[in-house]
Scaffold this motif. Structure first.
Motif: not given
Ligand code: ADP
Ligand code: MG
Length: 316
Positions: A191-196, A237-247
């Motif tokens: 949650f700290n790394i993805v947005p940066k 939550r991570l996928a939703e908030i930061y528009d990332v794909a999670v596999i």
């Protein structure tokens, strides 16, 4: 105006530090937290947590959307090619952002090969099925719980598209998770790394291995499932908030009846019971052929796709 967590009422430098350390570094992360979880994580009273969450939500303008807005947002989600046209078609275009996609199947069914291939493919330009833009390369996070990551496969799969293998590898952030607590702590840290970092894909291969080993037998089933659900919730939550794909991947036995009573081994075999997402079952076929099937996805048609695992990756 509230622009970062330090602008929230009642959040001084000390509380801000506690929140950041606990993985609540952004307004988005705080807005979707529960007061209980925030209070426990940052050591603040529940009433303070409630106040902080309310302010974060107001700052983000959380409100009802019309169905039309939902449609427009869904059309803005992005898709990553798997390398197989057949598999992409089955998935409605590819691996979607803002969603968890679970691949489950027996040993050797191709779960890890797909993870490798998509970690490469996300770096392709948008018009070629990736999520890189001219000014920003898309990156991937690879959480390996079984030690099956191989840089050699990344190299082969990169050359296939004419990408520089070393550059591709420098955009894959790799970590070996040593147990289930570590695995969960890694996701909190994301949650700290993805947005940066312009991370567009997070892989957990496998999501269930440590949980099964640490919570064996029927007597531990409830505790295991509870913890796993929390982990899946964090990922979604991570996928939703930061528009990332999670596999995520999940190894299931070829004969699930032997493991009767275990919901992560039962017929169907997937772990995404309550979490939203796409579940894909993989089966071995002749030689390097594999068969994929979508399981209970309301928005995708039923059907199967045949793909191949080749030297250069996932293909038709
Ligand atoms: P899972 O993760 O589902 O257990 P994998 O994704 O590791 O399975 O798939 C293993 C299969 O991938 C092997 O059985 C083999 O057929 C295929 N494979 C692995 N490496 C290569 C390669 N370099 N060239 C061709 N096929 C490969
Ligand atoms: Mg594997």
């Amino acid at each position: 105006e509230v622009k970062s967590i330090t602008d929230l009422p009642g959040v001084g430098p000390a509380t801000a530090n506690k929140l950041i350390e606990a993985g609540y570094a952004t307004l988005e992360a705080i807005a979707v937290a529960t007061p209980q979880e925030l209070s426990a994580a940052a050591g603040i009273p529940i009433t303070t947590a409630q106040r902080i969450i309310k302010a974060a939500r107001e700052a983000l303008d959380i409100r009802f959307k019309t169905a039309l807005e939902v449609k427009k947002e869904r059309l803005q989600t992005h898709k990553i090619t798997t390398g197989s046209r057949n598999l992409d078609d089955l998935l409605g275009g590819g691996i979607e952002t803002k969603t968890i996609t679970e691949f489950f199947g027996e040993f050797g069914s191709g779960k890890t090969q797909i993870c490798h291939q998509v970690a490469v493919n996300v770096q392709l330009p948008i018009e070629k099925g990736g999520l890189s833009t001219p000014d920003k390369m898309a990156k991937a996070v690879y959480i390996d719980t079984e030690g099956t990551f191989r840089w050699e496969r990344i190299e082969a799969m990169s050359k296939r598209w004419g990408l520089d293998p070393d550059e591709v590898m420098s955009n894959i952030l790799y970590i070996r998770a040593i147990n289930s607590d570590h695995q969960m702590a890694i996701v909190d840290e994301l949650f700290n790394i993805v947005p940066k970092e312009n991370i567009k894909l997070v892989i957990v291969d496998s999501v269930t291995g440590h949980f099964r080993a640490e919570y064996p037998g029927r007597e531990n089933l409830a505790a295991r499932q509870q913890k796993l659900n929390r982990h899946l919730h964090q990922l979604s939550r991570l996928a939703e908030i930061y528009d990332v794909a999670v596999i995520i991947t999940n190894q299931v036995m070829a004969k699930p009846d032997v493991f009767y009573g275990d919901p992560t081994q039962a017929v169907g075999g997937h772990v995404l019971y309550h979490a939203p997402g796409v579940r894909v079952q993989l089966r071995k076929s002749r030689g390097n052929k594999r068969i994929a099937r979508i399981v209970d996805a309301p928005h995708l048609p039923e059907g199967e796709a045949v793909f191949m695992i080749t030297d250069y990756g996932i293909a038709d």
